[in-house]
Motif scaffolding. Structure first.
Motif, mmCIF file in Angstrom:
data_model
loop_
_atom_site.group_PDB
_atom_site.id
_atom_site.type_symbol
_atom_site.label_atom_id
_atom_site.label_comp_id
_atom_site.label_asym_id
_atom_site.label_seq_id
_atom_site.Cartn_x
_atom_site.Cartn_y
_atom_site.Cartn_z
ATOM 1 N N THR A 67 38.262 22.672 43.721
ATOM 2 C CA THR A 67 39.395 23.602 42.643
ATOM 3 C C THR A 67 38.506 25.000 42.994
ATOM 4 O O THR A 67 38.699 26.036 43.001
ATOM 5 C CB THR A 67 38.259 22.961 41.149
ATOM 6 O OG1 THR A 67 38.611 21.658 41.057
ATOM 7 C CG2 THR A 67 38.975 23.483 40.743
ATOM 8 N N ASP A 68 36.924 24.453 43.190
ATOM 9 C CA ASP A 68 36.156 25.807 43.192
ATOM 10 C C ASP A 68 36.598 27.011 44.402
ATOM 11 O O ASP A 68 36.672 28.393 44.568
ATOM 12 C CB ASP A 68 34.454 24.928 43.649
ATOM 13 C CG ASP A 68 33.446 26.985 43.036
ATOM 14 O OD1 ASP A 68 33.952 27.730 42.617
ATOM 15 O OD2 ASP A 68 32.751 26.866 44.470
ATOM 16 N N GLU A 69 36.861 26.192 45.374
ATOM 17 C CA GLU A 69 37.839 26.635 46.832
ATOM 18 C C GLU A 69 38.953 27.162 45.939
ATOM 19 O O GLU A 69 39.673 28.685 46.922
ATOM 20 C CB GLU A 69 37.869 25.380 48.111
ATOM 21 C CG GLU A 69 36.307 25.366 48.677
ATOM 22 C CD GLU A 69 36.665 24.432 49.172
ATOM 23 O OE1 GLU A 69 36.024 24.578 50.647
ATOM 24 O OE2 GLU A 69 36.902 22.996 49.062
ATOM 25 N N LEU A 70 39.883 26.860 45.789
ATOM 26 C CA LEU A 70 41.076 26.923 44.977
ATOM 27 C C LEU A 70 40.697 28.836 44.637
ATOM 28 O O LEU A 70 41.427 29.259 44.493
ATOM 29 C CB LEU A 70 41.964 26.342 43.905
ATOM 30 C CG LEU A 70 42.454 24.624 45.209
ATOM 31 C CD1 LEU A 70 42.781 23.556 44.357
ATOM 32 C CD2 LEU A 70 43.452 24.720 46.264
ATOM 33 N N ILE A 71 39.942 28.908 43.371
ATOM 34 C CA ILE A 71 39.401 29.543 42.785
ATOM 35 C C ILE A 71 39.156 31.189 43.418
ATOM 36 O O ILE A 71 39.837 32.068 43.620
ATOM 37 C CB ILE A 71 38.427 29.044 41.890
ATOM 38 C CG1 ILE A 71 38.626 28.649 40.945
ATOM 39 C CG2 ILE A 71 37.861 30.918 41.414
ATOM 40 C CD1 ILE A 71 37.791 27.628 39.881
ATOM 41 N N GLY A 72 38.536 31.043 44.699
ATOM 42 C CA GLY A 72 38.048 32.263 45.701
ATOM 43 C C GLY A 72 39.958 32.042 46.523
ATOM 44 O O GLY A 72 39.534 33.470 46.532
ATOM 45 N N LEU A 73 40.305 31.044 46.626
ATOM 46 C CA LEU A 73 41.486 31.135 47.166
ATOM 47 C C LEU A 73 42.008 32.311 46.850
ATOM 48 O O LEU A 73 43.441 33.581 46.950
ATOM 49 C CB LEU A 73 42.172 30.108 47.599
ATOM 50 C CG LEU A 73 43.375 30.172 48.931
ATOM 51 C CD1 LEU A 73 42.540 30.626 50.653
ATOM 52 C CD2 LEU A 73 43.753 28.800 49.378
ATOM 53 N N ALA A 74 42.751 32.061 45.455
ATOM 54 C CA ALA A 74 43.439 32.590 44.944
ATOM 55 C C ALA A 74 43.000 33.843 44.781
ATOM 56 O O ALA A 74 43.722 35.110 44.168
ATOM 57 C CB ALA A 74 43.485 32.381 42.800
ATOM 58 N N GLU A 88 40.714 37.862 43.238
ATOM 59 C CA GLU A 88 40.990 38.443 41.079
ATOM 60 C C GLU A 88 41.721 39.153 41.095
ATOM 61 O O GLU A 88 41.982 39.434 39.964
ATOM 62 C CB GLU A 88 39.274 39.341 41.407
ATOM 63 C CG GLU A 88 38.609 38.976 41.809
ATOM 64 C CD GLU A 88 37.007 40.064 41.304
ATOM 65 O OE1 GLU A 88 37.978 41.833 41.113
ATOM 66 O OE2 GLU A 88 36.090 40.622 41.874
ATOM 67 N N GLU A 89 42.489 39.171 41.811
ATOM 68 C CA GLU A 89 44.242 39.863 42.022
ATOM 69 C C GLU A 89 45.073 38.470 41.194
ATOM 70 O O GLU A 89 46.035 38.835 40.157
ATOM 71 C CB GLU A 89 45.203 40.424 43.045
ATOM 72 C CG GLU A 89 45.186 39.035 44.244
ATOM 73 C CD GLU A 89 44.549 39.239 44.682
ATOM 74 O OE1 GLU A 89 44.636 38.263 46.042
ATOM 75 O OE2 GLU A 89 43.177 39.600 44.565
ATOM 76 N N ARG A 90 44.821 37.442 40.822
ATOM 77 C CA ARG A 90 45.391 36.057 40.442
ATOM 78 C C ARG A 90 44.870 35.647 39.026
ATOM 79 O O ARG A 90 45.308 35.341 37.897
ATOM 80 C CB ARG A 90 45.529 35.152 41.085
ATOM 81 C CG ARG A 90 47.244 35.723 42.492
ATOM 82 C CD ARG A 90 47.129 35.349 43.515
ATOM 83 N NE ARG A 90 47.644 35.095 44.561
ATOM 84 C CZ ARG A 90 47.578 35.943 45.967
ATOM 85 N NH1 ARG A 90 45.566 35.821 45.551
ATOM 86 N NH2 ARG A 90 48.154 36.199 47.207
ATOM 87 N N LEU A 91 43.388 36.080 39.382
ATOM 88 C CA LEU A 91 43.047 35.261 38.464
ATOM 89 C C LEU A 91 41.408 36.423 38.112
ATOM 90 O O LEU A 91 40.781 36.967 38.991
ATOM 91 C CB LEU A 91 42.168 33.916 38.522
ATOM 92 C CG LEU A 91 41.892 32.787 38.101
ATOM 93 C CD1 LEU A 91 42.666 32.332 37.360
ATOM 94 C CD2 LEU A 91 40.935 31.911 38.888
#
Length: 428
Positions: free
Chosen positions: A168-175, A177-180
């Motif tokens: 999940t932490d890696e998915l946050i980075g992949l998303a 700032e433009e998405r999250l």
């Protein structure tokens, strides 16, 4: 039959196929059924048809009747609930993930609001992390971004024969700032770190000090879900209320409850507050903090608890000291906000146009703020009644400014052709 990009067909063949498909659709056949028949594509849900007819015939097919639009809305609602609209339909991966995310979030809400539960926070964290993990996958899947764990040779790693998804932490980075938003991402990471601390432990006293974070996490999830997958995916209006208010607790009681926590958890909570940047700590998307002020009821039969909005010139010294770390509930219709962090309408048009592969003018922007109801009409009696996430009224300048979040929302939402057509009234 050949697909949309089949090089074996001449331009005339493509136009002939497009015309046949358009005529049958115009006669009442669903786009999805035609896509399956012509291209064996059960997952496009009309998008491939729309693009194909637009390319080869120059005809926009999104301007449907109100009844047809309602049918499409109902079909989208079924998909976000994990239900195929018809026997011949097949849910795409992104909709399966959205359905899983919604079910996990609702289970988390039920667990937290169960009055008999002594394990509410632990259940809430586990289920909401699953919900966020699935939602992030759905967003990345829709945008064609690879979210699988790969080795140095770019081969997908497997676990018991199944492809391994990034953490999940890696998915946050992949998303990104433009998405999250950074405060949303930090709230989620807060719970990831807390989850690792409390695994296999029973800590009922954890409910009170983490309730504000939990409320923000749930509202963040709802907003990201709806902004990416439409109003049909919403969990419900109840998510805008506090998760649970057993009773109004005074500060000594809260300190007594927190004293029941193990020392390592207390140190963790304190360290988290110290390490978070000030701009995130004071953001309600990271942690929702509300001051309740008890007042005397006007009548005997009135409620024995009430909430008062405290005026800025009546704040006590103790409350004033806490303001930098607190999100105060205010009446947005009466608040004048400085405009140094806002964009003029012309700036919004310029920023969105540079990122959007579609026509975006001042008229388009007007249609958008009316559609999303981010501000009142120009002749409104209360111009301050805006959605302050996206728009704020500058009393001194006598006009409206728009946030960076509004620019991001427009770019994200209008990239979907059906959304663009629904708001603007025509395709790009």
């Amino acid at each position: 039959m050949a697909g949309t990009g089949d090089g074996s067909l001449s331009d005339d063949d493509h136009r002939r196929v497009a015309q046949e498909m358009f005529d049958r659709w115009h006669a009442g056949e669903p786009k999805s059924a035609l896509e399956i028949e012509f291209w064996d594509n059960p997952t496009s849900h009309g998008k491939a048809f729309t693009a194909y007819v637009k390319k080869w015939l120059g005809i926009a097919t999104e301007g449907r009747s109100r009844q047809a639009q309602r049918i499409e809305e109902l079909e989208r609602m079924l998909r976000v609930h994990g239900i195929p609209p018809s026997d011949s339909d097949e849910l795409s991966v992104e909709y399966l993930l959205v359905a899983k995310a919604r079910e996990s979030a609702l289970a988390a809400l039920r667990a937290f609001n169960d009055p008999s539960s002594g394990y509410r926070t632990e259940q809430f964290i586990l289920l909401m992390v699953i919900a966020w993990n699935s939602l992030l996958q759905a967003i990345l899947e829709r945008e064609g971004i690879d979210y699988f764990d790969r080795d140095d040779d770019r081969k997908i790693r497997t676990v018991e024969g199944r492809p391994r998804i990034l953490d999940t932490d890696e998915l946050i980075g992949l998303a990104g700032e433009e998405r999250l938003h950074p405060s949303v991402a930090e709230n989620l990471r807060y719970f990831l770190r807390l989850r690792n601390r409390i695994a296999h432990r029973y800590l009922p006293a954890l409910d009170a000090p983490t309730a504000g974070y939990a409320q923000s996490m749930l509202i963040n999830f709802e907003e990201v879900l709806v902004s990416n997958f439409g109003a049909e995916s919403a969990l419900g209006d109840q998510l805008y209320l506090p998760l649970q208010i057993g009773k109004f607790r005074r500060e000594p009681e809260l300190k007594r409850i927190q004293a029941q926590l193990p020392l390592d958890i207390v140190e963790f909570l304190d360290r988290e507050r110290r390490q978070v940047p000030e701009e995130i700590l004071g953001d309600a998307r990271y942690c929702m903090r509300i001051f309740f002020v008890s007042t005397t009821a006007n009548r005997e039969r009135s409620a024995d608890a009430a909430v008062t909005f405290v005026k800025s010139d009546e704040v006590s010294d103790e409350l004033l000291a806490a303001l930098p770390h607190t999100a105060i509930v205010t009446k947005p219709k009466r608040v004048a906000v400085a405009s140094d962090d806002l964009h003029r309408p012309s700036d919004v048009v310029e920023r969105v146009s540079s990122q959007l592969n579609a026509r975006f003018t001042m008229d388009t922007h007007t249609r958008c703020w009316k559609y999303f109801k981010v501000r009142p009409p120009s002749d409104a009696g209360e111009p301050e009644a805006t959605d302050q996430r996206y728009c704020r009224y500058d009393k001194l300048a006598g006009g409206y400014g728009y946030t960076s979040a509004w620019v991001e929302k427009l770019v994200r939402d209008l990239r979907d052709q059906s959304t663009y057509a629904r708001i603007v009234g025509r395709l790009a």
